[in-house]
Design an enzyme around this catalytic site. Structure first.
Site, short mmCIF file in Angstrom:
data_model
loop_
_atom_site.label_atom_id
_atom_site.label_comp_id
_atom_site.label_asym_id
_atom_site.label_seq_id
_atom_site.Cartn_x
_atom_site.Cartn_y
_atom_site.Cartn_z
N PHE B 137 0.99 -1.00 -0.04
CA PHE B 137 -0.02 0.02 -0.04
C PHE B 137 0.97 1.19 0.02
O PHE B 137 0.52 2.37 0.63
CB PHE B 137 -1.04 0.10 1.30
CG PHE B 137 -1.83 -0.97 1.36
CD1 PHE B 137 -2.13 -1.73 0.09
CD2 PHE B 137 -2.44 -1.41 2.48
CE1 PHE B 137 -3.24 -2.84 0.20
CE2 PHE B 137 -3.16 -2.61 2.79
CZ PHE B 137 -3.71 -3.14 1.60
N CYS B 139 3.58 2.15 -2.79
CA CYS B 139 4.40 2.60 -3.86
C CYS B 139 3.68 4.22 -4.29
O CYS B 139 2.52 4.00 -4.45
CB CYS B 139 4.38 1.74 -4.91
SG CYS B 139 5.81 0.55 -5.05
N THR B 205 8.66 4.41 0.13
CA THR B 205 9.47 5.46 -0.61
C THR B 205 8.59 6.71 -0.39
O THR B 205 7.44 6.62 -0.56
CB THR B 205 9.95 5.36 -2.03
OG1 THR B 205 8.87 4.96 -2.85
CG2 THR B 205 10.68 4.05 -2.11
N CYS B 347 40.77 21.10 19.20
CA CYS B 347 40.25 22.19 18.29
C CYS B 347 41.35 22.44 17.18
O CYS B 347 42.70 22.58 17.58
CB CYS B 347 40.02 23.49 19.16
SG CYS B 347 39.28 24.87 18.03
N CYS B 353 32.21 26.81 14.36
CA CYS B 353 31.22 26.86 15.33
C CYS B 353 30.90 28.45 15.66
O CYS B 353 30.07 28.84 15.87
CB CYS B 353 31.81 26.27 16.78
SG CYS B 353 33.52 27.05 17.08
N CYS B 357 27.61 30.17 15.02
CA CYS B 357 26.61 30.76 16.48
C CYS B 357 26.68 32.26 16.25
O CYS B 357 25.44 32.73 16.47
CB CYS B 357 27.66 30.54 17.60
SG CYS B 357 26.83 30.80 19.22
N CYS B 380 25.19 31.03 25.93
CA CYS B 380 24.77 29.64 25.31
C CYS B 380 23.37 29.10 25.75
O CYS B 380 23.22 28.88 26.98
CB CYS B 380 25.87 28.54 25.80
SG CYS B 380 25.92 27.02 25.11
N CYS B 383 22.06 24.92 22.18
CA CYS B 383 21.37 24.49 21.08
C CYS B 383 22.11 23.10 20.37
O CYS B 383 21.43 22.66 19.60
CB CYS B 383 21.13 25.59 20.17
SG CYS B 383 22.50 26.20 19.06
#
Lengths: 445, 433
Positions: B137, B139, B205, B347, B353, B357, B380, B383
């Protein structure tokens, strides 16, 4: 073929033609489009990217790489050329490991920077292959500017001045334009006539006349140039060569590396170039590496570069040093020439080991000799033939701001001007910035 | 080594990795290769009713989305159900099932929406010895224009009706395959359950156009300058599939209804995530179409190693483990306060970043002249965008503020669990106690 690397003395044709052709082909072949996409995808599009800061011409590298990644390499080429009109050659000859690629955050992250140099070549080649010229001239200003020297600094300046609408005449001592791009770098870095193609492409903006065979002291005077033009830019490079200061250096077989390199670049048939079985290069810069590697590629059996200080002090980058050793060139550090031995023709050269002291390098008592059919001197070039009227800073022309000399209306840029690090890309930046300053000055007045 | 054997609706298979109803399961030849490679089961590509077979386009059937180095991220197709005669498929199904009795062979079916059509085909499938049927049921392209596939799956009443017919006319387990091209996946799932279906499988799909050719202005894949709405699948659809599986798994009306998870399963890890969200097994297609059948070996070794590490004796120990942790937003703990933290040793100073931000978020990262990036706790909001855009794994992490700490951004003290339902700003808030 009758000669081989074992043939005694100085002889041409030590290697078969096909070997020579392979040896002098492109050192770093161009990317194909898929390779370029994959390489471009590695760029992180850094904020205030360190690679831009590290580039003497401040190319917006993340932007041009993103333009490649999104299928617009011609736009990428334009981004590069806006900052560096010789971006094509710089992509081939810049010591990127000391500049943009050295600053790439992926170098810090994993020791493998984004291959910015090869990407730049992909972009600039793409745009140049399109034909035409990406920039148009502003309306004629009626101002005339003389540029002395058609090397990277002079050409970059001429292009920028022409773009601003000025009429530019470039005077060049040699038979053709290009400077060190044409005469001073290893052949495998710029094969297939790229340097001349680039000059032709650059000049196609229009508004630039090149007069060859003319230099200060040979048909030109600074006063004459000043009288005939609204501004003069000197970009004459460093035409003189330092002497060895070793006993007996005035014998046959001892010559300047820059002459050897220039001859090699201009040679149509590399098999016709004579090269020694035993070659010794003295010096530690790019010129020493180019001379040593190319001697080996021509078929010399033994090539030794001897430098008076340690590896870290070499002017040649680590990558260049590795290239030399990978080709079988031996690099000897901490040794200085003291005596050239030979009856009319060099046979051996004697070195003393050195040791750094607070007063400079000291020669130690211990010496050694190297067999030598040819000795190439690559110990630096010096300013030669610049007008006495200009103030000096050390052994170069003193400049303030964007290339202003001590004389009003006269600017200097490139290797002949004080400051900078004698790289092609630095010369381009200085030429461009002097041109902008000339333009601002001419239009203000 | 963990035992990967599963029993889904009583259908046994040596592992939970089945091939979905799709091109890889269209023929005996492919399915035998799949079983030799180690797949636990297949859902045979959808059979239609007796008569002249379906025809397919004779131009490209697939369009794709690529990542770097042409890594295939999403695939779209406009292929229809099997275009081979029904009797050929039935004969081959029978032969394969006979030779691989330990593997699951489920047959996908799609026939017109009338009871006679379903009643006619079910015995034919049953006769092959197949382990079950899956009702297509789902496609979204082609067949839906003829009132089948997604056209049925988008109407819960039809799903219920057809499921009921099938249960009435076969003793085989019935799996209803759901289309994601619907606003709320719980409705068709409830309908399937109400109709008596033994399980649902999802997702089919997603309706899609993968790209537009900017020279010809045809959608891709292009058939003579025209394109149509195809079905999207592959790694790109996994989050959508996981969401829908979880919705059904935690819906009180369908809780406990067996689920076969489908949608972008590419690695053992993807499979484990579907299982954790309540799927009893998974079905794979695009990964096999991209890399070939041998990938199942990685799925087997990976899931097995993971289960050993966790001490799970059977797949059932993993199934549904994450379901209780899927909740409504309103129940999320508003006193769970975290702050981004940048590991300066890891880092690489790319500044992504900072750009993310500063430009698009909360101006909570400071950049020094020498490119040292630090989080401003007072700005901050946690998030997580910096974590997501950082190219270095584990360089930026979220640090939880302990109970009693003061959040420098809000000045509030971190307290016990509290959610929106009791928050003072909520006009509907109910007093605690």
């Amino acid at each position: 073929m009758t000669n081989s690397p074992l043939t005694p003395g100085v002889a041409p044709g030590r290697l078969p033609a096909e070997t020579l052709a392979a040896n002098f082909s492109d050192k770093a072949p161009a990317y194909d489009p898929h390779e370029a996409m994959v390489a471009a995808d590695r760029c992180y599009f850094c904020h205030d990217a360190p690679c831009i800061t590290a580039c003497p011409t401040t190319i917006d590298i993340p932007l041009f790489i993103r333009q490649i990644a999104t299928g617009t390499p011609e736009a990428a080429g334009r981004t590069i050329f806006e900052q560096n009109i010789l971006g094509g050659m710089c992509a081939r000859v810049c010591p990127t490991e000391n500049l943009c690629e050295g600053a790439c955050v992926r170098e810090a992250a994993e020791g493998k920077p984004v291959e910015i140099g090869r990407l730049q070549r992909f972009a600039t080649d793409s745009l140049m292959a399109q034909g035409g010229h990406p920039f148009a001239r502003a309306p004629e200003t009626g101002k005339r500017v003389a540029v002395v020297g058609a090397g990277p600094a002079g050409l970059a300046a001429a292009h920028r001045l022409a773009m601003k609408g000025h009429a530019v005449t470039v005077f060049e001592a040699r038979g053709k334009a290009g400077g060190l791009n044409e005469f001073g770098i290893a052949a495998y870095k710029s094969p297939d006539g790229f340097a001349q193609d680039e000059v032709d492409w650059l000049l196609s903006i229009g508004g630039i006349t090149v007069e060859t065979g003319k230099s200060l002291g040979a048909g030109l005077t600074l006063d004459g140039l000043r009288a005939d033009h609204d501004a003069v830019l000197l970009a004459v490079g460093l035409a003189g060569v330092n002497a060895l200061a070793a006993e007996g250096e005035d014998v046959d077989g001892v010559r300047d590396a820059v002459d050897f390199i220039a001859e090699l670049r201009q040679a149509g048939d590399k098999a016709a170039l004579p090269i020694g079985r035993d070659v010794v290069v003295i010096g530690g810069g790019m010129t020493a590496i180019d001379a040593g590697v190319q001697s080996k590629l021509l078929g010399a059996e033994n090539v030794t570069i001897v430098y008076r200080r340690g590896p870290a002090a070499m002017g040649a980058s680590r990558r260049e040093q590795d290239l030399a050793t990978s080709k079988g060139v031996r690099i000897v550090h901490n040794a200085a020439p003291v005596r050239v031995i030979g009856n009319g023709t060099v046979r051996e050269i004697e070195f003393a080991y050195t040791s750094p002291t607070p007063q400079g390098l000291a020669l130690l008592d211990e010496t050694f000799r190297l067999k030598a059919d040819q000795v190439f001197k690559a110990i630096g070039q010096v300013l030669d033939g610049a007008p006495e009227a200009l103030a000096r800073d050390g052994r170069k022309i003193a400049v303030t701001g964007a290339g202003r000399t001590s004389l009003p209306g006269v600017w200097a840029a490139g290797d002949c001007a004080a400051g900078g690090d004698d790289l092609t890309v630095t010369a381009v930046a200085e030429g461009r910035d002097a041109a902008e300053d000339i333009h601002a000055t001419l239009m203000a007045g | 080594m963990a035992n990967l054997a599963t029993s889904f609706l009583g259908i046994r298979s040596p592992n939970p990795f089945w091939l979905a109803s799709a091109p890889p399961t269209d023929k005996e030849y492919n399915v035998r290769r799949a079983f030799e490679a180690g797949w636990g089961g297949v859902v045979w590509k959808t059979l239609g009713e007796e008569g002249p077979p379906i025809v397919n386009v004779n131009g490209p059937r697939y369009g794709a989305i690529w990542g770097a180095d042409r890594r295939l991220l999403g695939l779209n197709n406009i292929e229809l159900i099997t275009d081979r005669p029904l009797e050929v498929n039935l004969r081959e199904i029978k032969a394969v099932k006979r030779d691989y009795p330990d593997r699951a062979v489920v047959v996908s079916i799609m026939v017109p929406c009338n009871e006679e059509a379903w009643k006619a085909i079910l015995p034919l499938v049953e006769e092959t010895g197949a382990d079950g049927v899956e009702l297509n049921f789902g496609c979204p392209h082609g067949m839906s224009e003829r009132g089948m596939g997604a056209a049925v799956g988008q109407v819960p009443e039809y799903i219920e009706m057809v499921a009921r017919w099938c249960k009435a006319h076969t003793r085989m387990p019935v799996i209803v395959k759901l289309t994601p091209n619907i606003t709320d996946i719980r409705y068709p799932a409830r309908a399937a359950k109400k109709g008596g279906a033994d399980a649902v499988s999802l997702i089919n799909t997603i309706s899609s156009i993968t790209s537009v050719n900017l020279d010809s202005f045809s959608p891709e894949p292009s058939i003579d300058g025209k394109g149509t709405h195809g079905g999207y699948c592959g790694p790109a659809v996994k989050p959508i599939a996981l969401n829908m599986v979880a919705e059904i798994a935690r819906d009180p009306e369908t809780a406990g209804l067996p689920i076969s998870g489908i949608g972008g399963v590419t690695t053992w890890r993807d499979a484990a995530e579907f299982l954790a969200l309540g799927a009893g097994n998974v079905q794979v297609c695009t990964a096999a179409m991209t890399y070939g059948f041998r990938i199942v070996q990685e799925m087997i070794s990976g899931l097995s190693a993971y289960m050993d590490e966790k001490g799970f004796a059977s797949v059932d120990d993993l199934v549904g483990r994450a379901v209780p942790n899927v909740t409504d937003w309103q129940y999320l703990n508003l006193n769970y306060v975290t702050k981004a933290e940048i590991d300066q040793d890891l880092c690489i100073k790319c500044g992504r970043c900072y750009a993310a931000c500063e430009d698009t978020s909360h101006q909570a990262i400071a950049m020094s002249p020498d490119r040292v990036f630090t989080v401003k706790d007072e700005e901050c909001v946690a998030c997580n965008l910096c974590v997501d855009v950082c190219p270095v794994e584990a360089c930026i992490t979220m640090r939880q503020l302990p109970k009693g700490a003061v959040d420098p951004r809000t000045g509030a003290t971190v307290g016990d669990y509290a959610n929106w339902t009791t928050h003072p700003n909520n006009p509907m808030s109910r007093a605690a106690e």
